[in-house]
Write a protein that holds these residues in place. Structure first.
Motif, PDB file in Angstrom:
ATOM      1  N   UNK B   2      -9.861 -35.486  -6.318  1.00 50.15           N
ATOM      2  CA  UNK B   2      -9.210 -36.488  -7.160  1.00 50.15           C
ATOM      3  C   UNK B   2      -7.838 -36.850  -6.581  1.00 50.15           C
ATOM      4  N   UNK B   5      -8.189 -39.286  -3.856  1.00 50.24           N
ATOM      5  CA  UNK B   5      -8.388 -40.655  -4.328  1.00 50.24           C
ATOM      6  C   UNK B   5      -7.091 -41.284  -4.781  1.00 50.24           C
ATOM      7  N   UNK B   6      -6.316 -40.506  -5.515  1.00 49.09           N
ATOM      8  CA  UNK B   6      -5.023 -41.029  -5.993  1.00 49.09           C
ATOM      9  C   UNK B   6      -4.138 -41.389  -4.809  1.00 49.09           C
ATOM     10  N   UNK B   8      -5.193 -42.133  -1.810  1.00 49.88           N
ATOM     11  CA  UNK B   8      -5.784 -43.303  -1.154  1.00 49.88           C
ATOM     12  C   UNK B   8      -5.356 -44.586  -1.866  1.00 49.88           C
ATOM     13  N   UNK B   9      -5.465 -44.556  -3.207  1.00 48.37           N
ATOM     14  CA  UNK B   9      -5.076 -45.722  -3.996  1.00 48.37           C
ATOM     15  C   UNK B   9      -3.601 -46.068  -3.796  1.00 48.37           C
ATOM     16  N   UNK B  12      -3.126 -47.636  -0.327  1.00 48.47           N
ATOM     17  CA  UNK B  12      -3.656 -49.009  -0.290  1.00 48.47           C
ATOM     18  C   UNK B  12      -2.763 -49.952  -1.096  1.00 48.47           C
ATOM     19  N   UNK B  13      -2.341 -49.515  -2.287  1.00 46.63           N
ATOM     20  CA  UNK B  13      -1.487 -50.368  -3.125  1.00 46.63           C
ATOM     21  C   UNK B  13      -0.200 -50.717  -2.403  1.00 46.63           C
ATOM     22  N   UNK B  16      -0.789 -53.249   0.208  1.00 48.52           N
ATOM     23  CA  UNK B  16      -1.016 -54.577  -0.374  1.00 48.52           C
ATOM     24  C   UNK B  16       0.299 -55.227  -0.752  1.00 48.52           C
ATOM     25  N   UNK B  19       1.842 -56.464   2.388  1.00 50.57           N
ATOM     26  CA  UNK B  19       1.177 -57.606   3.030  1.00 50.57           C
ATOM     27  C   UNK B  19       1.231 -58.853   2.168  1.00 50.57           C
ATOM     28  N   UNK B  20       1.165 -58.690   0.840  1.00 46.12           N
ATOM     29  CA  UNK B  20       1.113 -59.873  -0.017  1.00 46.12           C
ATOM     30  C   UNK B  20       2.446 -60.588  -0.114  1.00 46.12           C
TER      31      UNK B  20
END
Lengths: 126, 372
Positions: B2, B5-6, B8-9, B12-13, B16, B19-20
């Protein structure tokens, strides 16, 4: 539980990937347009308490916000929407004609049939 | 698992968010960022233009800039004028206003007093040096001829405003460099002689106002060399502080020279502040250098001119200069710099013998971004 979280993560990563990819595409497109020397110009008449004027956008960004007749003395808007459009289009024509300057002269106004008054070119001494 | 995953998130966030933004940042120190894609000057590309900023506060920061006159690379002199109003984060909109009331000219000077702009002096199309002055009323969009400048006709002078009085001085008339200053009082439409500039006579200097004191720096002097002295004018007495001697009313105070002239170390890096025909703008509350003692202070930014694209920040409080990100567009001489809504802009100027219309904005608190 773990599986659902995994799917959620993958979905999120995919969304992020596409967002990033789209952003890159947009940047490359903008760059290629600039390299080709292409610009997108839009002129629109605007109505203010002075009368009619015009706005010009270049590549989606505001460039000119002309509320009154350019070049003359006094803050007087165009009498009609058509007059404002006519002069706005002359300004755009100058940009697209590679003259690069959308400046409007008294001669431009006269050529386009815009009604001028003697006071429009008056000089005052104190 | 878990945790993985946290993690990883989170990664990625974060990527983003970066990049955004649409602006990829490059690693570097917080030296400031030039944004090059501000709407270009609306009139024909030019150099040697004049400008003023309406509704300035005591620090030279106003709400609307006006730029006009000047000449093109084909030696055509102009009398057209344009107003610039900032919109959004990094752009301006332009509008063409009434053409300047006097003859077409280059190398004129401008200032603003009491909501009106004043432009005068310069060189006309027949190469005559001029002494006429004109007032611009933005409400009426109208130019009115005012009392002529009582000093010798000249070009490349500087001007600043203190307590509703315009001060105009220095300059060159083709033979002589000047150091005299004259003050204009709009309430009586009259000029009076002010205190002669404390430093070398000069042309192509820059001036700014902070806290109702006028600052004059850079320029080219009688020996045809760029000068290194720096002076501040005040109409009132200014007590001494940690960085300055006390200043008498109506006097010029000598500030630190802009070259390495002292035995101290603070000016060891002052290698290329000297220049002429540069541009300058002032910004208050610059937060760059957080953690350093000068954080949040008013700063003047000097760039372009004969010294190329190097940009220097002047800390008005401590009388010290530091380098900033170099001007990113083609370096210009005889350009125009102004501050509106506490935002600093540079427009027009001469680059490679050609007048330009490019306009840039400087963000002192941003990290340098070479892509914008």
């Amino acid at each position: 539980m773990h599986r659902r979280f995994l799917f959620l993560s993958i979905g999120f990563v995919l969304i992020i990937f596409y967002a990033f990819y789209f952003n890159q595409l947009k940047r490359e497109f903008n760059l290629s347009q600039k390299q080709k020397g292409l610009i997108f110009i839009k002129v629109k008449p605007i109505q203010t308490n002075l009368g009619w004027g015009y706005e010009i956008e270049v590549d989606g960004k505001p460039f000119i916000h002309q509320e009154f007749i350019p070049s003359i003395f006094g803050r007087r808007g165009f009498a009609t929407k058509e007059d404002a459009e006519l002069v706005g289009n002359r300004a755009v024509a100058k940009i697209t004609d590679s003259q690069m300057s959308p400046a409007i002269s008294i001669k431009d106004l006269e050529e386009l049939g815009i009604q001028l008054k003697p006071s429009d070119t008056l000089q005052i001494k104190k | 698992m878990k945790r993985f995953h946290i993690l990883l998130l989170s990664v990625v966030s974060l990527s983003v968010i970066i990049s955004s933004c649409g602006k990829s940042t490059v690693p570097g120190t917080q030296d400031g960022n030039w944004y090059r894609f501000v709407a270009p000057f609306q009139g024909p590309a030019r150099s040697h233009a004049a400008s003023f900023v309406l509704n300035p506060d005591g620090n030279g920061n106003g709400t609307t800039a006006y730029v006009g006159t000047g000449f093109s690379n084909r030696n055509t002199k102009f009398n057209d004028f344009y107003q610039a109003i900032p919109i959004g984060d990094s752009s301006l909109t332009w509008a063409q206003v009434a053409s300047f009331g006097g003859s077409s000219r280059s190398d004129a000077v401008g200032f603003a007093v009491g909501g009106k702009g004043y432009v005068g002096l310069g060189i006309d199309t027949a190469d005559n040096y001029l002494s006429d002055f004109w007032q611009y009323d933005s409400t009426l969009n109208q130019w009115t001829s005012i009392a002529p400048y009582p000093g010798n006709a000249r070009a490349n002078a500087v001007a600043f405003t203190i307590n509703n009085i315009g001060y105009v001085g220095t300059g060159y008339d083709g033979y002589n460099y000047y150091g005299d200053f004259w003050k204009y009082d709009p309430s009586s439409n009259s000029w009076g002689q002010s205190i002669t500039f404390g430093g070398f006579k000069r042309s192509g200097a820059v001036a700014f106002v902070y806290n109702n004191m006028g600052f004059v720096v850079t320029g080219i002097g009688e020996s045809n060399g760029v000068v290194n002295d720096f002076y501040r004018f005040s109409t009132t007495a200014v007590p001494a502080d940690a960085y300055h001697q006390a200043q008498l009313p109506n006097s010029w105070l000598h500030l630190n020279a802009i070259t390495n002239t002292s035995t101290a170390t603070f000016d060891d890096g002052y290698t290329n502040i000297q220049r002429s025909n540069a541009v300058l703008f002032v910004m208050s509350g610059v937060t760059s250098g957080l953690g350093s003692p000068d954080a949040g202070r008013p700063k003047a930014f000097l760039t372009c001119g004969t010294a190329g694209s190097s940009t220097w920040e002047y800390d008005i409080i401590s009388d010290l200069w530091t380098t900033r990100t170099s001007y990113e567009s083609q370096s210009v001489s005889y350009g125009v710099g102004f501050t509106i809504n506490n935002r600093g802009f540079v427009t027009t100027g001469l680059s490679g013998g050609t007048g330009v219309s490019a306009t840039s904005e400087f963000f002192p608190d941003q990290v340098y971004n070479q892509q914008d």
